[in-house]
Design a protein around this motif. Structure first.
Motif, PDB file in Angstrom:
ATOM      1  N   THR A   1       0.832  -1.204   0.000  1.00 46.35           N
ATOM      2  CA  THR A   1       0.000   0.000   0.000  1.00 46.35           C
ATOM      3  C   THR A   1       0.862   1.249   0.000  1.00 46.35           C
ATOM      4  O   THR A   1       0.544   2.244  -0.674  1.00 46.35           O
ATOM      5  N   PHE A   2       1.965   1.214   0.735  1.00 45.98           N
ATOM      6  CA  PHE A   2       2.908   2.329   0.745  1.00 45.98           C
ATOM      7  C   PHE A   2       3.426   2.589  -0.674  1.00 45.98           C
ATOM      8  O   PHE A   2       3.465   3.728  -1.144  1.00 45.98           O
ATOM      9  N   ALA A   3       3.794   1.522  -1.378  1.00 52.61           N
ATOM     10  CA  ALA A   3       4.284   1.660  -2.751  1.00 52.61           C
ATOM     11  C   ALA A   3       3.181   2.143  -3.690  1.00 52.61           C
ATOM     12  O   ALA A   3       3.422   2.958  -4.591  1.00 52.61           O
ATOM     13  N   ALA A   4       1.961   1.644  -3.479  1.00 58.11           N
ATOM     14  CA  ALA A   4       0.848   2.026  -4.347  1.00 58.11           C
ATOM     15  C   ALA A   4       0.560   3.521  -4.253  1.00 58.11           C
ATOM     16  O   ALA A   4       0.191   4.155  -5.252  1.00 58.11           O
ATOM     17  N   ARG A   5       0.722   4.090  -3.082  1.00 61.39           N
ATOM     18  CA  ARG A   5       0.432   5.513  -2.900  1.00 61.39           C
ATOM     19  C   ARG A   5       1.446   6.406  -3.609  1.00 61.39           C
ATOM     20  O   ARG A   5       1.211   7.604  -3.789  1.00 61.39           O
ATOM     21  N   MET A   6       2.571   5.843  -4.031  1.00 60.04           N
ATOM     22  CA  MET A   6       3.572   6.611  -4.770  1.00 60.04           C
ATOM     23  C   MET A   6       3.534   6.340  -6.273  1.00 60.04           C
ATOM     24  O   MET A   6       4.323   6.918  -7.028  1.00 60.04           O
ATOM     25  N   TYR A   7       2.630   5.490  -6.708  1.00 59.57           N
ATOM     26  CA  TYR A   7       2.605   5.045  -8.104  1.00 59.57           C
ATOM     27  C   TYR A   7       1.691   5.949  -8.915  1.00 59.57           C
ATOM     28  O   TYR A   7       0.516   6.106  -8.583  1.00 59.57           O
ATOM     29  N   GLU A   8       2.225   6.544  -9.978  1.00 58.21           N
ATOM     30  CA  GLU A   8       1.495   7.528 -10.782  1.00 58.21           C
ATOM     31  C   GLU A   8       1.505   7.142 -12.267  1.00 58.21           C
ATOM     32  O   GLU A   8       2.060   7.864 -13.114  1.00 58.21           O
ATOM     33  N   PRO A   9       0.902   6.037 -12.648  1.00 57.52           N
ATOM     34  CA  PRO A   9       0.967   5.608 -14.044  1.00 57.52           C
ATOM     35  C   PRO A   9       0.237   6.520 -15.007  1.00 57.52           C
ATOM     36  O   PRO A   9       0.518   6.509 -16.214  1.00 57.52           O
ATOM     37  N   GLY A  10      -0.686   7.333 -14.521  1.00 55.31           N
ATOM     38  CA  GLY A  10      -1.440   8.205 -15.407  1.00 55.31           C
ATOM     39  C   GLY A  10      -0.593   9.213 -16.153  1.00 55.31           C
ATOM     40  O   GLY A  10      -0.990   9.693 -17.224  1.00 55.31           O
ATOM     41  N   ILE A  11       0.594   9.544 -15.634  1.00 57.06           N
ATOM     42  CA  ILE A  11       1.431  10.533 -16.303  1.00 57.06           C
ATOM     43  C   ILE A  11       1.961  10.010 -17.639  1.00 57.06           C
ATOM     44  O   ILE A  11       2.414  10.791 -18.486  1.00 57.06           O
TER      45      ILE A  11
END
Length: 299
Positions: A218-228
């Motif tokens: 969950t910590f990693a997921a909160r930093m994941y920004e694939p939309g860019i």
């Protein structure tokens, strides 16, 4: 009809990933192909077969794999997710698919849903071997999803919990393992909505899935920004399948990402929430994806 068989392949670091290969009936010619994988803490048995079977019946070789640390694939710690490791492993799946005698390596597409829908955006923008991208109800912004799903009052304690887990892992302690889904508000879980609980806890083969995930996932997921990466997919064709009332990956975030994407692109809006593409809106979702693959991979 098509033939499904169990397969395995290696990642760059020598780990074995496993999955299914669907091969259409044919005369031995090389077929166009589609690589598929699932979302956050899910396995291939979570509703991917109906999509893969439809694609194979339409004349595509289809590879469906479990991410490392999940399902039939190897990897430790179990139930642990690093989105960038999953993206890199998926490149290995594409490389393996290219080597298959049944596959035309110049006609490979990708299909991802939810968390892997975000991965599909990243791969579509960075791997030009892919000739078509289908991204279904994709993760767009881990930050925004987390901000909306954790109330401001609860956020400080939640962030402290994550930091305590990071320190414990540094000391060599076992990872904290909350549930993936739970309707019990007293139990730490990634998802609580009834449709999430129903989807993840559907009847599956014994041992196929565990209702746990590492807290650091969950910590990693909160930093994941694939939309860019959406605006960088062009000139590879993109289809985004968006649910009208998606409370998990958020309909408005998905539509904003679609607007940023460049041509060629197509949007398919389907009724319902995040998990309806696997259920009530299954026919619409897989027909739209099949049409996209036929248009861009068959020539």
């Amino acid at each position: 009809m098509n033939k499904r068989r169990d397969i395995e392949f290696k990642t760059r670091d020598g780990l074995t990933l496993r999955g299914w290969l669907f091969v259409p009936e044919g005369d031995g010619t090389r077929f166009p192909a589609i690589s598929m994988s699932h979302g956050f803490a899910a396995v291939k048995e979570h509703g991917l077969a109906p999509f893969a079977e439809a694609f194979a019946d339409a004349g595509f070789v289809v590879l469906v794999h479990d991410h490392r640390n999940f399902g039939a694939s190897d990897g430790l710690p179990r139930q642990d997710i690093d989105p960038w490791v999953q993206v890199n492993d998926w490149r290995c799946a594409i490389s393996w698919l290219e080597t298959r005698p049944e596959v035309d390596a110049d006609r490979i597409g990708i299909w991802g849903s939810s968390y892997s829908g975000g991965h599909a955006l990243v791969l579509g923008a960075t791997d030009r071997r892919l000739k078509c991208v289908v991204s279904q109800v994709p993760t767009i912004s881990g930050y925004e999803q987390g901000r909306r799903r954790v109330s401001p009052d609860a956020l400080p304690a939640f962030e402290q919990l994550q930091l305590d887990d990071l320190r414990a892992r540094h000391r060599g302690e076992s990872p904290r393992m909350p549930a993936v889904v739970s309707g019990n508000p007293a139990e730490l879980a990634a998802y609580r909505a009834p449709d999430s609980v129903a989807f993840y806890t559907q009847a599956l083969p014994e041992g196929a899935w565990s209702n746990t995930v590492t807290l650091r996932s969950t910590f990693a997921a909160r930093m994941y920004e694939p939309g860019i990466w959406a605006e960088r997919i062009s000139p590879t064709p993109l289809l985004m399948i968006v649910a009208t009332h998606d409370g998990v990956t958020m309909t408005d975030l998905e539509l904003q990402a679609y607007e940023r994407a460049l041509q060629p692109k197509r949007l398919k809006l389907i009724p319902g929430g995040h998990f309806d593409p696997y259920g009530a809106s299954l026919d619409e979702a897989r027909l739209a994806a099949t049409a996209c693959f036929l248009e861009h991979l068959v020539h």
